[in-house]
Enzyme design. Structure first.
Site, PDB file in Angstrom:
ATOM      1  N   LYS A  22      44.393  38.710  55.435  1.00  0.00           N
ATOM      2  CA  LYS A  22      44.590  40.106  55.005  1.00  0.00           C
ATOM      3  C   LYS A  22      43.452  40.987  55.497  1.00  0.00           C
ATOM      4  O   LYS A  22      43.686  42.077  56.027  1.00  0.00           O
ATOM      5  CB  LYS A  22      44.702  40.131  53.473  1.00  0.00           C
ATOM      6  CG  LYS A  22      44.812  41.503  52.855  1.00  0.00           C
ATOM      7  CD  LYS A  22      45.334  41.410  51.430  1.00  0.00           C
ATOM      8  CE  LYS A  22      44.320  40.884  50.432  1.00  0.00           C
ATOM      9  NZ  LYS A  22      43.281  41.836  50.032  1.00  0.00           N
ATOM     10  N   SER A  23      42.223  40.524  55.315  1.00  0.00           N
ATOM     11  CA  SER A  23      41.071  41.341  55.722  1.00  0.00           C
ATOM     12  C   SER A  23      41.092  41.615  57.223  1.00  0.00           C
ATOM     13  O   SER A  23      40.831  42.737  57.670  1.00  0.00           O
ATOM     14  CB  SER A  23      39.764  40.610  55.376  1.00  0.00           C
ATOM     15  OG  SER A  23      39.633  40.457  53.995  1.00  0.00           O
ATOM     16  N   ARG A 123      40.880  51.810  39.929  1.00  0.00           N
ATOM     17  CA  ARG A 123      39.726  51.080  40.491  1.00  0.00           C
ATOM     18  C   ARG A 123      38.600  52.025  40.928  1.00  0.00           C
ATOM     19  O   ARG A 123      38.844  53.165  41.323  1.00  0.00           O
ATOM     20  CB  ARG A 123      40.210  50.186  41.643  1.00  0.00           C
ATOM     21  CG  ARG A 123      41.098  49.074  41.091  1.00  0.00           C
ATOM     22  CD  ARG A 123      41.656  48.189  42.167  1.00  0.00           C
ATOM     23  NE  ARG A 123      40.651  47.403  42.832  1.00  0.00           N
ATOM     24  CZ  ARG A 123      40.912  46.609  43.876  1.00  0.00           C
ATOM     25  NH1 ARG A 123      42.154  46.528  44.345  1.00  0.00           N
ATOM     26  NH2 ARG A 123      39.958  45.902  44.430  1.00  0.00           N
ATOM     27  N   SER A 168      29.655  43.893  48.474  1.00  0.00           N
ATOM     28  CA  SER A 168      31.052  44.255  48.743  1.00  0.00           C
ATOM     29  C   SER A 168      31.250  44.532  50.216  1.00  0.00           C
ATOM     30  O   SER A 168      30.660  45.461  50.774  1.00  0.00           O
ATOM     31  CB  SER A 168      31.433  45.502  47.922  1.00  0.00           C
ATOM     32  OG  SER A 168      32.584  46.109  48.483  1.00  0.00           O
ATOM     33  N   GLN A 170      33.882  45.725  51.399  1.00  0.00           N
ATOM     34  CA  GLN A 170      34.606  47.002  51.502  1.00  0.00           C
ATOM     35  C   GLN A 170      33.618  48.161  51.574  1.00  0.00           C
ATOM     36  O   GLN A 170      33.797  49.098  52.355  1.00  0.00           O
ATOM     37  CB  GLN A 170      35.569  47.160  50.325  1.00  0.00           C
ATOM     38  CG  GLN A 170      36.681  46.120  50.343  1.00  0.00           C
ATOM     39  CD  GLN A 170      37.614  46.193  49.151  1.00  0.00           C
ATOM     40  OE1 GLN A 170      37.458  47.039  48.267  1.00  0.00           O
ATOM     41  NE2 GLN A 170      38.588  45.291  49.107  1.00  0.00           N
ATOM     42  N   ASP A 316      37.800  36.243  45.763  1.00  0.00           N
ATOM     43  CA  ASP A 316      39.235  36.353  45.461  1.00  0.00           C
ATOM     44  C   ASP A 316      39.828  35.034  44.951  1.00  0.00           C
ATOM     45  O   ASP A 316      41.016  34.977  44.617  1.00  0.00           O
ATOM     46  CB  ASP A 316      40.007  36.810  46.699  1.00  0.00           C
ATOM     47  CG  ASP A 316      39.694  38.262  47.062  1.00  0.00           C
ATOM     48  OD1 ASP A 316      39.154  38.993  46.198  1.00  0.00           O
ATOM     49  OD2 ASP A 316      39.976  38.665  48.202  1.00  0.00           O
ATOM     50  N   LYS A 343      39.040  44.322  39.923  1.00  0.00           N
ATOM     51  CA  LYS A 343      40.004  43.991  40.983  1.00  0.00           C
ATOM     52  C   LYS A 343      41.383  44.566  40.586  1.00  0.00           C
ATOM     53  O   LYS A 343      41.445  45.497  39.787  1.00  0.00           O
ATOM     54  CB  LYS A 343      40.037  42.476  41.201  1.00  0.00           C
ATOM     55  CG  LYS A 343      38.706  41.911  41.714  1.00  0.00           C
ATOM     56  CD  LYS A 343      38.417  42.350  43.134  1.00  0.00           C
ATOM     57  CE  LYS A 343      37.137  41.746  43.670  1.00  0.00           C
ATOM     58  NZ  LYS A 343      36.782  42.272  44.996  1.00  0.00           N
ATOM     59  N   ARG A 347      40.323  40.465  36.105  1.00  0.00           N
ATOM     60  CA  ARG A 347      40.750  39.074  36.342  1.00  0.00           C
ATOM     61  C   ARG A 347      40.119  38.082  35.370  1.00  0.00           C
ATOM     62  O   ARG A 347      40.671  36.991  35.162  1.00  0.00           O
ATOM     63  CB  ARG A 347      40.456  38.680  37.805  1.00  0.00           C
ATOM     64  CG  ARG A 347      41.419  39.369  38.754  1.00  0.00           C
ATOM     65  CD  ARG A 347      41.183  39.047  40.212  1.00  0.00           C
ATOM     66  NE  ARG A 347      42.285  39.606  41.003  1.00  0.00           N
ATOM     67  CZ  ARG A 347      42.294  39.710  42.318  1.00  0.00           C
ATOM     68  NH1 ARG A 347      41.249  39.294  43.025  1.00  0.00           N
ATOM     69  NH2 ARG A 347      43.330  40.214  42.947  1.00  0.00           N
ATOM     70  N   ARG A 388      47.156  37.638  42.557  1.00  0.00           N
ATOM     71  CA  ARG A 388      46.408  36.373  42.484  1.00  0.00           C
ATOM     72  C   ARG A 388      46.506  35.720  41.101  1.00  0.00           C
ATOM     73  O   ARG A 388      46.432  34.501  40.978  1.00  0.00           O
ATOM     74  CB  ARG A 388      44.950  36.584  42.899  1.00  0.00           C
ATOM     75  CG  ARG A 388      44.851  37.098  44.325  1.00  0.00           C
ATOM     76  CD  ARG A 388      43.581  36.755  45.031  1.00  0.00           C
ATOM     77  NE  ARG A 388      43.461  37.563  46.230  1.00  0.00           N
ATOM     78  CZ  ARG A 388      43.997  37.257  47.425  1.00  0.00           C
ATOM     79  NH1 ARG A 388      44.667  36.141  47.581  1.00  0.00           N
ATOM     80  NH2 ARG A 388      43.853  38.065  48.456  1.00  0.00           N
TER      81      ARG A 388
HETATM   82  O1  LIG Z   1      36.675  43.628  52.837  1.00  0.00           O
HETATM   83  C1  LIG Z   1      37.702  43.007  52.505  1.00  0.00           C
HETATM   84  O2  LIG Z   1      38.664  42.827  53.286  1.00  0.00           O
HETATM   85  C2  LIG Z   1      37.783  42.495  51.125  1.00  0.00           C
HETATM   86  C3  LIG Z   1      36.646  42.445  50.361  1.00  0.00           C
HETATM   87  C4  LIG Z   1      36.629  41.958  48.971  1.00  0.00           C
HETATM   88  O3  LIG Z   1      36.465  43.076  48.113  1.00  0.00           O
HETATM   89  P1  LIG Z   1      35.011  43.674  47.718  1.00  0.00           P
HETATM   90  O4  LIG Z   1      34.447  44.302  48.915  1.00  0.00           O
HETATM   91  O5  LIG Z   1      35.337  44.678  46.641  1.00  0.00           O
HETATM   92  O6  LIG Z   1      34.235  42.506  47.206  1.00  0.00           O
HETATM   93  C5  LIG Z   1      37.907  41.212  48.586  1.00  0.00           C
HETATM   94  O7  LIG Z   1      37.985  41.118  47.176  1.00  0.00           O
HETATM   95  C6  LIG Z   1      39.146  41.883  49.123  1.00  0.00           C
HETATM   96  O8  LIG Z   1      40.297  41.121  48.825  1.00  0.00           O
HETATM   97  C7  LIG Z   1      39.093  42.031  50.618  1.00  0.00           C
HETATM   98  C1  LIG Z   2      40.856  42.206  45.588  1.00  0.00           C
HETATM   99  C2  LIG Z   2      41.839  42.049  46.459  1.00  0.00           C
HETATM  100  O1  LIG Z   2      42.281  42.982  47.367  1.00  0.00           O
HETATM  101  P1  LIG Z   2      41.984  44.542  47.492  1.00  0.00           P
HETATM  102  O2  LIG Z   2      40.598  44.834  46.990  1.00  0.00           O
HETATM  103  O3  LIG Z   2      42.189  44.854  48.919  1.00  0.00           O
HETATM  104  O4  LIG Z   2      43.036  45.239  46.646  1.00  0.00           O
HETATM  105  C3  LIG Z   2      42.535  40.744  46.568  1.00  0.00           C
HETATM  106  O5  LIG Z   2      43.353  40.601  47.489  1.00  0.00           O
HETATM  107  O6  LIG Z   2      42.327  39.841  45.741  1.00  0.00           O
END
Ligand SMILES: O=C(O)C1=C[C@@H](OP(=O)(O)O)[C@@H](O)[C@H](O)C1
Ligand SMILES: C=C(OP(=O)(O)O)C(=O)O
Length: 434
Positions: A22-23, A123, A168, A170, A316, A343, A347, A388
């Site tokens: 996914k990432s 979020r 993070s 992200q 995750d 999340k 969770r 999840r």
């Molecule tokens: O950069 C990414 O693709 C992701 C980072 C993670 O989040 P955080 O950056 O909030 O930890 C993960 O939980 C998410 O499913 C995908």
């Molecule tokens: C936290 C997740 O994704 P996102 O932050 O992209 O919604 C995940 O896939 O578990």
């Protein structure tokens, strides 16, 4: 609202290839869209989250063809070629889409609005809007820093040296994507290293970027060049079958073509400490990290204190770790995982409540839980619309005394389309209810 009934199946056997990461799929579309030239993406995750990202670039004038499932041909428009969208950009359930796009769009000369579903709308977004504001962006949020994000047009951004308070990927990625369009250098340091796909893929797309675990720096004003991407299987999706095979006696399962980046595979280390039997073979290198075949056999598990240093590397995978811990002998103690509360659902609470409903004792704390392993009973649990959580309970049910009814499972398609069919194919007992 879809529901599942899951119960004890047979041993978990066979060979599995899980959907694309996914990432990597999100980032592949994003970088391809703003690169010069045509990018082919193979192994693209056909999930709702990553499709939302592709749809959003379509709204900004990027032509993306899908000649077959898992393939995208992206006609890059260049860093300055995106067009103002006519309508809000709907990120659906995806935090990754919203946070990375906030960075990518913060430096554009047009304004736009990023929206999401009910879960995403709860979020926290200040973690990205704060550093982006330091770079000169103007981004309005809802109450408490939640979506929608209203990004105002800007004449330009300036680079920053940002010490992120949160581990993070992200946040790091949002700042780097903004930095690519900023004047001067942008540098990000992290309290603990997180997945580095943005850094690796920026380099593959021709950017000059300096990075090492926990650190990244790039110069603004660089253009990207199209670069074909082969997306590996998503470890976070494989984690469910991995735990199911560990829990069910008689199981031997191989999972092939799987991304095994160390920033993603903390669960393997933790499960091995608990007694799991997992082999990693046939390791070959790929542009976004090594890929391999994992072979897992049933083994009894014992509870452990999960090392806090492992937490970001398996962020995750905690829902399915709760499921494993519920079937282990003794107590599994999780700390340092407060991020789980923000999340798609909270969770920690979602897993604790579901496990209690199945007769497992869980003592919750703010940043984790103590899970007292035992014999799960049948019963009814609510996934709270969190993909999840739903998948973790489907795995746990393989060891429960009685059927487990799992509510609100539609969002499984955000990250793992075809989960039910793949899991039934390797031996799990799982069906749609009513
Ligand atoms: O950069 C990414 O693709 C992701 C980072 C993670 O989040 P955080 O950056 O909030 O930890 C993960 O939980 C998410 O499913 C995908
Ligand atoms: C936290 C997740 O994704 P996102 O932050 O992209 O919604 C995940 O896939 O578990």
């Amino acid at each position: 609202m879809a529901e599942w009934i899951a119960s004890r199946g047979g041993p978990v056997t066979g060979t599995l290839q899980v959907p694309g990461d996914k990432s990597v799929s999100h980032r592949a579309v994003m970088l391809a869209a703003i690169a010069d030239g045509v990018t082919r993406i193979d192994g693209f995750l056909e999930g709702e989250d990553t499709r939302a990202t592709a749809r959003i670039f379509g709204q900004m004038g990027v032509l993306i063809e899908a000649p077959s499932d898992g393939t995208r041909i992206v006609q890059g428009v260049g860093i300055d070629g995106l067009r103002a969208p006519a309508a809000p950009l709907d990120c659906g359930n995806s935090g990754t889409a919203m946070r990375l796009l906030a960075g990518l769009l913060a430096g554009q000369s047009f304004g736009c609005e990023l929206t999401g579903d009910d879960s995403l709308s709860r979020r926290p977004m200040r973690r990205v809007t704060d550093p982006l504001a330091m770079m000169g962006a103007t981004i309005g949020t809802g109450e408490d820093g939640t979506p929608p994000l209203r990004i105002a047009p800007v004449a330009g951004l300036r680079g920053i040296d940002y010490a992120s308070p949160v581990a993070s990927a992200q946040v790091k990625s949002a700042v780097l994507l903004a930095g690519l369009q900023a004047e001067g250098e942008t540098q990000v340091t992290e309290p603990h290293p997180t997945r580095d796909y943005t850094e690796r893929m920026l380099r593959a797309f021709g950017a000059d970027i300096d990075y090492r675990p926990g650190f990244a720096r790039l110069r603004g004003g660089q253009r990207l060049t199209a670069c074909d991407v082969q997306v590996p299987g998503d470890f976070s999706s494989a984690a469910f079958a991995l735990v199911a095979a560990t829990l069910v006696p008689g199981s031997t399962l191989a999972i092939d073509h799987l991304g095994i980046d160390p920033r993603r595979t903390g669960l393997v280390d933790v499960l091995r400490r608990m007694g799991a039997d997992i082999d990693i073979q046939n390791i070959r290198s790929g542009p976004v990290g090594d890929i391999a075949t994992l072979t897992v056999r049933h083994a009894p598990l014992r509870g452990i204190d999960v090392p806090m240093v492992c937490v970001p590397d398996m962020i995750d995978e905690f829902p399915v770790l709760f499921a494993a811990a519920a079937c282990a002998e003794g107590v599994t103690r999780i700390r340092g995982a407060a991020e789980l509360r923000v999340k798609e659902s909270d969770r920690i609470a979602a897993m604790a409540n579901g496990l209690r409903a199945l007769g497992i004792r869980v003592d919750e704390v703010e940043d984790g839980a103590d899970i007292h392993g035992g014999q799960p009973q049948g019963g009814r649990v609510d996934s709270l619309g969190d993909h999840r959580i739903a998948m973790a309970f489907a795995v746990l049910a393989q060891r429960a005394e009685g059927a487990v009814r799992i509510g609100d499972t539609d969002n499984v398609a955000t990250s793992y389309p075809g989960f039910e069919a793949q899991m039934c194919g390797v031996g799990l007992a799982l069906e749609s209810a009513g």
